[in-house]
Scaffold this motif. Structure first.
Motif, PDB file in Angstrom:
ATOM      1  N   TRP A   1       0.836  -1.206   0.000  1.00 27.40           N
ATOM      2  CA  TRP A   1       0.000   0.000   0.000  1.00 27.40           C
ATOM      3  C   TRP A   1       0.872   1.257   0.000  1.00 27.40           C
ATOM      4  O   TRP A   1       0.611   2.211  -0.738  1.00 27.40           O
ATOM      5  N   ARG A   2       1.899   1.251   0.831  1.00 28.06           N
ATOM      6  CA  ARG A   2       2.827   2.391   0.871  1.00 28.06           C
ATOM      7  C   ARG A   2       3.537   2.563  -0.466  1.00 28.06           C
ATOM      8  O   ARG A   2       3.777   3.680  -0.933  1.00 28.06           O
ATOM      9  N   THR A   3       3.886   1.443  -1.097  1.00 26.69           N
ATOM     10  CA  THR A   3       4.580   1.504  -2.384  1.00 26.69           C
ATOM     11  C   THR A   3       3.668   2.107  -3.457  1.00 26.69           C
ATOM     12  O   THR A   3       4.104   2.929  -4.266  1.00 26.69           O
ATOM     13  N   LEU A   4       2.387   1.707  -3.442  1.00 27.46           N
ATOM     14  CA  LEU A   4       1.457   2.200  -4.461  1.00 27.46           C
ATOM     15  C   LEU A   4       1.069   3.659  -4.221  1.00 27.46           C
ATOM     16  O   LEU A   4       0.961   4.448  -5.168  1.00 27.46           O
ATOM     17  N   LYS A   5       0.851   4.018  -2.962  1.00 31.50           N
ATOM     18  CA  LYS A   5       0.350   5.356  -2.629  1.00 31.50           C
ATOM     19  C   LYS A   5       1.453   6.352  -2.293  1.00 31.50           C
ATOM     20  O   LYS A   5       1.226   7.573  -2.361  1.00 31.50           O
ATOM     21  N   GLY A   6       2.622   5.851  -1.898  1.00 26.32           N
ATOM     22  CA  GLY A   6       3.704   6.749  -1.504  1.00 26.32           C
ATOM     23  C   GLY A   6       3.531   7.321  -0.118  1.00 26.32           C
ATOM     24  O   GLY A   6       4.282   8.195   0.301  1.00 26.32           O
ATOM     25  N   THR A   7       2.540   6.837   0.631  1.00 29.58           N
ATOM     26  CA  THR A   7       2.273   7.337   1.977  1.00 29.58           C
ATOM     27  C   THR A   7       1.666   6.210   2.807  1.00 29.58           C
ATOM     28  O   THR A   7       1.109   5.251   2.266  1.00 29.58           O
ATOM     29  N   SER A   8       1.772   6.326   4.149  1.00 29.60           N
ATOM     30  CA  SER A   8       1.216   5.316   5.049  1.00 29.60           C
ATOM     31  C   SER A   8      -0.229   5.603   5.425  1.00 29.60           C
ATOM     32  O   SER A   8      -0.848   4.826   6.151  1.00 29.60           O
ATOM     33  N   GLU A   9      -0.768   6.702   4.955  1.00 26.50           N
ATOM     34  CA  GLU A   9      -2.125   7.088   5.320  1.00 26.50           C
ATOM     35  C   GLU A   9      -3.123   6.019   4.871  1.00 26.50           C
ATOM     36  O   GLU A   9      -3.099   5.555   3.729  1.00 26.50           O
TER      37      GLU A   9
ATOM     38  N   ALA B   1       9.867   1.864   2.169  1.00 24.64           N
ATOM     39  CA  ALA B   1       9.010   1.658   0.996  1.00 24.64           C
ATOM     40  C   ALA B   1       9.857   1.279  -0.214  1.00 24.64           C
ATOM     41  O   ALA B   1      11.004   1.708  -0.347  1.00 24.64           O
ATOM     42  N   ILE B   2       9.280   0.455  -1.081  1.00 21.87           N
ATOM     43  CA  ILE B   2       9.985   0.060  -2.306  1.00 21.87           C
ATOM     44  C   ILE B   2       9.936   1.237  -3.282  1.00 21.87           C
ATOM     45  O   ILE B   2       8.859   1.734  -3.622  1.00 21.87           O
ATOM     46  N   GLN B   3      11.107   1.691  -3.710  1.00 25.50           N
ATOM     47  CA  GLN B   3      11.197   2.843  -4.611  1.00 25.50           C
ATOM     48  C   GLN B   3      11.119   2.384  -6.061  1.00 25.50           C
ATOM     49  O   GLN B   3      11.789   1.430  -6.462  1.00 25.50           O
ATOM     50  N   TYR B   4      10.289   3.088  -6.850  1.00 24.85           N
ATOM     51  CA  TYR B   4      10.202   2.780  -8.272  1.00 24.85           C
ATOM     52  C   TYR B   4      11.469   3.255  -8.970  1.00 24.85           C
ATOM     53  O   TYR B   4      11.992   4.340  -8.675  1.00 24.85           O
ATOM     54  N   PRO B   5      11.966   2.478  -9.941  1.00 24.95           N
ATOM     55  CA  PRO B   5      13.190   2.883 -10.644  1.00 24.95           C
ATOM     56  C   PRO B   5      12.955   3.970 -11.705  1.00 24.95           C
ATOM     57  O   PRO B   5      13.912   4.572 -12.183  1.00 24.95           O
ATOM     58  N   VAL B   6      11.702   4.209 -12.076  1.00 26.83           N
ATOM     59  CA  VAL B   6      11.405   5.202 -13.123  1.00 26.83           C
ATOM     60  C   VAL B   6      10.263   6.095 -12.655  1.00 26.83           C
ATOM     61  O   VAL B   6       9.473   5.722 -11.786  1.00 26.83           O
ATOM     62  N   ARG B   7      10.162   7.281 -13.244  1.00 21.25           N
ATOM     63  CA  ARG B   7       9.084   8.202 -12.920  1.00 21.25           C
ATOM     64  C   ARG B   7       7.845   7.879 -13.752  1.00 21.25           C
ATOM     65  O   ARG B   7       7.944   7.379 -14.871  1.00 21.25           O
ATOM     66  N   THR B   8       6.686   8.210 -13.171  1.00 25.32           N
ATOM     67  CA  THR B   8       5.415   7.978 -13.859  1.00 25.32           C
ATOM     68  C   THR B   8       4.935   9.279 -14.493  1.00 25.32           C
ATOM     69  O   THR B   8       4.931  10.330 -13.841  1.00 25.32           O
TER      70      THR B   8
END
Length: 659
Positions: free
Chosen positions: A417-425, A494-501
């Motif tokens: 969830w944190r990886t997808l949203k970028g936040t723990s909220e 959190a797992i960091q994405y290697p590329v920008r979206t």
């Protein structure tokens, strides 16, 4: 040169302690039930379990029929959680055995049968109900001849219906053969964990442990017509004459109103060379070992085929493209990006948030929990820690493991969830959903089935008290542990994405055929590794056979995990190559779709292999339990495919240089 001092790791100390302990002990044995030795003329009472039938799958209490009751009244044996959920109801019985004393005894004569008792006896007889008796934790075995071949069955029938006749006859005389082995205390230390607790026989007490072990329990059931006037003059355990079975129909006890049925039995003790550790071998003889090996060989061929495809993708396609891409300068890369097609074009969209991200996180968390439970249970069973002598232990162990693995489910779901949203909220909502999603589905299905069982007055119905126990375990252990796991997930990196979206999603090219068709078809490959073993598992559940080839099952599980991972990676790569960046759910269902084929196979098994199953109630029960199994398989296999594909995509795009 000075070498740094090396400390002995803790594992080495543990190993040394084990060696010392092994030197002190002569040996130990963990059969699932401790050995009990009996002296000559020592009294042993048999126990009775629920009446069962492969035609209805509805268990009923033994004393729901007009059988003889013990002098001290009926007393229930202690039962574990697994036994209660399986519908076992173990009671004491009047059948008394005295070690090494051969005798033929009278039990009781019933009062005249009324209309209700006759109807019930006839119904149980025609539904092929079996009486399940237990002596020293061994189920009674009946050996019948069919086409010149000895076939072993556990239990014996309530009665029988001759062909071309409307009459039914009750089994009221039992010829028991008890196999015993003389044990003289060989100095072997025996450690066991049985249903009655724990027992230890050290070398000093070998005289105390000497005696006779009970290593076999067989029965020949008979129907005998007695004179009720003469039999009522006898008392329980008075001696009667022996009976030669089988008898003609004119000398058998018919089931009809106003009949009084007399119950007798005879016991013969036979010395045997079978030793205590081998006494379950007769029950666990699993036919068709070649079929199991064929299943594994078939799975290996599928794995090799898929591994070849993955090898080609990685070494020939991906590596070649990455090498060419990295050798170009920035201007050439920009020009190449305009000309290239395939997975490299979705670099700005591949990690775009999927549809229903919360549901995806919940299903992955529950899937990891179920797979962990299955893997640990099968490993323990393969090493012999879950003996069939401890009834219900397998199911109890699975429930306990599932409860405590909630911490893993919460951690995995919240970290994703944190990886997808970028936040723990919102992590608390995710954790609560993980704790309630799969157990909630199971609870709803079991409640519906339980109302059906209550209506049928079956012992398979879960008592209200057990409902409260299960709810307490759910909300007092599973939910808090899942929340703790979720909290740990918020603290993990959190797992960091290697590329920008990119802000604007890329348009997906139109396809000639729907991509979901390919995803559903992918489930046939994992199913191919599973379906042969699935037949034996279904037979053990619904036909009352013992399943104890957990070594084969462990190998099949490992092969299934590998195939699911490979299938999902291949499907994900194929979708990326056609510029379809919506891979998240497709990676999950590429391997999770095997559950659809498992459920369809269950229906096939119901129609063609359970032809004796009678009535809509039995069919609804079967389909309900099959639905639970299919959902569990979907979540677990889908999680394997998704996690593998996620790391594959992460690795693939982390190798691309992006400005």
């Amino acid at each position: 040169m000075v070498f740094p001092e090396r400390k002995m790791p803790g594992v080495c100390w543990v190993f040394l302690l084990l060696l010392l302990f092994a030197h002190i002990c002569d040996g130990f044995y963990l059969p699932g039930s401790y050995m009990h030795t009996y002296s000559t003329k020592e009294t042993i009472f048999a126990k009775v379990n629920s009446l069962t039938s492969i035609e209805t799958e509805l268990p009923f209490s033994y004393y729901s029929l007009p059988y003889c009751k013990p002098l001290g009244g009926v007393k229930k044996s202690a039962e574990n959680l697994g036994e209660l959920l399986m519908g076992d109801q173990i009671d004491n019985s009047p059948y008394r055995f005295r070690m090494n004393v051969n005798e033929s005894l009278y039990l009781c004569t019933t009062s005249p049968l009324n209309e209700h008792e006759v109807k019930l006896l006839k119904q149980r007889t025609r539904d092929l109900y079996q009486v399940n008796m237990i002596l020293d934790n061994l189920p009674v075995m009946r050996i019948a001849k069919q086409n010149g071949v000895n076939i072993q069955w556990t239990g014996f029938p309530v009665g029988y219906s001759p062909p071309n006749s409307n009459d039914d006859y009750i089994i009221n005389h039992l010829k028991f053969k008890v196999l015993v082995h003389e044990y003289e205390g060989s100095g072997v230390e025996i450690i066991g964990t049985g249903e009655d607790g724990m027992a230890v026989f050290p070398k000093a007490d070998k005289k105390k442990a000497s005696g006779f072990e009970l290593v076999g329990f067989e029965v020949v059931p008979c129907s005998v017509k007695y004179d009720p006037e003469a039999m009522t003059k006898l008392h329980m355990y008075d001696k009667v004459s022996s009976v030669n079975c089988p008898l003609g129909l004119d000398k058998s006890q018919i089931i009809r109103e106003r009949e009084r049925i007399s119950f007798t039995y005879e016991v013969e003790f036979v010395k045997s060379d079978i030793r205590w550790p081998s006494r379950w071998d007769a029950y666990l003889k699993m036919e068709g070992a070649r079929v199991h090996w064929f299943s594994i060989l078939n799975s290996l061929m599928v794995i090799t085929f898929l591994a070849g495809i993955v090898f080609v993708i990685f070494l020939r396609t991906v590596r070649r493209d990455l090498t060419r891409y990295e050798e170009l300068d920035k201007e050439a890369q920009a020009q190449m990006n305009e000309e290239l097609s395939g997975w490299k074009l979705v670099v700005g969209d591949v990690f775009r948030e999927p549809d229903c991200p919360k549901l995806l996180c919940v299903m992955i968390g529950d899937g990891v929990q179920i797979m962990g439970m299955a893997a640990v249970t099968i490993v323990f069973a393969a090493f012999g820690f879950m003996s069939p002598a401890s009834r219900g232990m397998l199911l109890t162990g699975m429930i306990i493991l599932y409860l405590f693995l909630g911490i893993v489910a919460g951690y995995v779901a919240v970290r994703l969830w944190r990886t997808l949203k970028g936040t723990s909220e919102g992590w608390r909502s995710v954790s609560w959903s993980v704790a309630c999603f799969f157990p909630g589905i199971v609870f709803v299905i079991l409640t519906v089935l339980n109302f059906i069982l209550w209506g049928s007055k079956s012992t398979g119905a879960i008592p209200i008290s057990l409902y409260f126990v299960l709810l307490s375990l759910w909300f007092c252990i599973s939910v808090p542990l899942t929340l703790i796991g979720g909290f740990m997930g918020t603290r993990a990196e959190a797992i960091q994405y290697p590329v920008r979206t990119n802000q604007i999603p890329r348009e997906i090219p139109a396809r000639k055929y729907p991509s979901w068709l390919l995803v559903l078809g992918a489930g046939t490959l994992p199913f191919g590794t599973l379906f042969i073993e699935l037949f034996f598992i279904l037979s053990s559940i619904w036909l009352g056979r013992f399943y104890y080839v957990f070594g084969f099952l462990l190998i099949v599980l490992l092969l299934l995990i590998i195939v699911c991972a490979e299938v999902s990676v291949v499907l994900t790569y194929m979708h990326l190559c056609v510029e379809d960046w919506r891979w998240w759910w497709k990676a999950f269902f590429a391997s999770g779709s095997v559950s659809l084929y498992v459920f369809l196979y269950s229906i096939n098994y119901l129609v063609f292999d359970l032809q004796s199953l009678s009535g809509p109630v039995s069919a609804i029960l079967y389909l309900g339990y099959s639905m639970i199994m299919a959902i569990a398989i979907m979540l677990s296999t889908g999680s394997i495919g998704f996690i593998t594909s996620f790391y594959f995509v992460h690795y693939l795009f982390s190798s691309v240089k992006i400005d």
